[in-house]
Design an enzyme around this catalytic site. Structure first.
Site, PDB file in Angstrom:
ATOM      1  N   TYR A   1      -4.514   4.249   6.208  1.00  0.00           N
ATOM      2  CA  TYR A   1      -5.058   3.274   7.169  1.00  0.00           C
ATOM      3  C   TYR A   1      -6.380   3.760   7.763  1.00  0.00           C
ATOM      4  CZ  TYR A   1      -0.635   0.737   7.109  1.00  0.00           C
ATOM      5  OH  TYR A   1       0.458   0.010   6.715  1.00  0.00           O
TER       6      TYR A   1
ATOM      7  N   LYS B   1       0.843  -1.193   0.000  1.00  0.00           N
ATOM      8  CA  LYS B   1       0.000   0.000   0.000  1.00  0.00           C
ATOM      9  C   LYS B   1       0.872   1.234   0.000  1.00  0.00           C
ATOM     10  CE  LYS B   1       0.687   1.971   3.348  1.00  0.00           C
ATOM     11  NZ  LYS B   1       1.975   2.531   3.897  1.00  0.00           N
TER      12      LYS B   1
END
Ligand code: NAD
Length: 381
Positions: free
Chosen positions: A233, A149
């Site tokens: 996140y 990510k």
């Protein structure tokens, strides 16, 4: 006897919640993605199947501190090779982890992996702006791909990765380790079963102090500042709490305290996500302060995860009391789950489309901040 991994700590938990939570440990291993993983591990072991070989591409901090050690604990895959710009570093890694020196490639020889039976999966752990090029090369070499990510620097690059993997008929997953963490799986359960009602008010921050002149603050390699790096996140947790994508966002970048260092990317950013049905999440992310929390509230209660996003040490409190979960090896579970997807021919629960969806949200946040906080719709796939 195996210890139940999900133990409610406080007696203020209702009997119903207690019983339900008591079963969650089993549920973690007994349903959904992780349940399939437990079944697949057992099944593969019974078949005496070989472990799938993983090559780490990019031997920086995350590979060194987390992924390499995690591959010593995996059950369905093993450390089989590396892609690195430094051959001598690769040799050191091959001696330390016990894979043959022939399985060291550099960024120009990725295509030579094609046909090498030792490597099944390439894990792309390079700077964000290189993910697309590296993931596509790995797919073209016929390897299944895990991509860290944020998936890439743009939705267009995410689409290119997805298309390359589909064309090469290989599986694709994004390195969202928290998908396999029990604290965040509990957030999924609360969202789904609505113990606290619809989780309609959420907030979160993920920030850390970063003050190096490194790729993380160079736009071409990072795609952006803390939002791309760690704010993502909060986006992932909010989408789990809402069980869907936001329809629109508003955002603003805060004035820079160090404009010389942060001359290409934001230093601090705040945003609001609007989900269907009036659900909202307030998020923030900074390279100039610390912050690590997520909270979701419904009409009947709340859950607060703080610290929320670490490799361990995650803590959960709810309006009914504290919940204790075991520490899990997030990265080992994540890689084993992907190996089980490859073995069983199922799609990853952290698919390329999830990475792409989050990138669409990030693009909308940056657009809104650049346009003075204008409400900006999130592009659909
Ligand atoms: P890092 O700077 O420590 O390592 C990056 C690696 O890429 C180095 O080995 C470097 O040599 C290599 N590299 C190849 N080409 C490069 C280039 N042109 N410029 C700079 N480096 C180049 O970074 P990291 O912290 O290991 O992060 C790597 C990726 O992993 C990022 O995408 C980051 O977002 C992701 N990450 C994920 C987690 C997680 O919890 N899932 C945690 C940390 C990092």
């Amino acid at each position: 006897m195996k210890k139940n991994p999900h133990r409610p700590h406080d007696s203020v938990h209702s009997r119903r919640t207690f019983v339900r939570n008591m079963t969650l440990g089993a549920a973690i291993l007994g349903s959904g993605a992780a349940g399939a993983l437990a079944a697949e591990i057992g099944e593969a072991a019974r078949r005496g199947e070989r472990r799938l070989g993983v090559a780490l591409m990019g031997l920086g901090l995350y590979s060194r501190g987390q992924l390499g050690p995690a591959l010593l604990k995996t059950k369905l895959c093993c450390f089989a090779g590396v892609v690195t710009g430094s051959h001598s570093k690769g040799v050191k890694w091959s001696r330390h982890y016990g894979f043959p020196e022939r399985n060291i490639w550099n960024y120009d020889t990725i295509h030579e992996m094609a046909g090498n039976p030792d490597i099944d999966i390439v894990y792309v752990v390079t700077p964000n702006g290189l993910h697309a090029e590296h993931a596509i090369k790995a797919a073209e070499a016929g390897k299944h791909v895990i991509c860290e990510k944020p998936m890439a620097n743009s939705v267009a690059d995410c689409d290119a990765i997805i298309a390359a993997c589909a064309k090469a008929n290989v599986k694709l997953s994004i390195g969202y380790r928290l998908q396999f963490d029990p604290h965040h799986i509990e957030l999924d359960r609360l969202a789904r079963e609505k113990d606290f009602g619809l989780l309609n008010r959420m907030s979160g921050e993920h920030s850390w102090i970063f003050s190096e002149r490194a790729w993380r603050i160079e736009k071409a390699l990072s795609g952006g500042g803390p939002l791309m790096d760690v704010g993502i996140y909060v986006i992932q947790a909010a989408c789990r709490g809402a069980m869907c994508q936001p329809v629109a966002v508003t955002a603003r970048e805060l004035p820079k305290t160090n404009p010389t260092l942060f001359n290409e990317v934001e230093e601090t950013i705040e945003w609001t996500m609007e989900f269907p049905g009036g659900v909202t999440c307030e998020g923030s992310s900074s390279y100039a302060r610390s912050g690590n929390r997520f909270r979701a509230e419904g009409a009947k209660g709340w859950i607060q995860i703080e610290p929320a996003f670490g490799y361990g040490g995650i803590r959960v409190r709810t309006s009914r009391g504290r919940l204790d979960f075991p520490e899990v090896p997030q990265q080992s579970l994540q890689m084993d789950d992907f190996a089980s997807c490859v073995l069983a021919g199922r799609e990853s629960p952290v698919p390329g489309s999830m990475g792409r969806d989050h990138m669409a949200i990030i693009e909308a946040i940056y657009r809104s901040a650049a346009e003075g906080g204008r409400r900006t719709e999130v592009r659909r796939a």
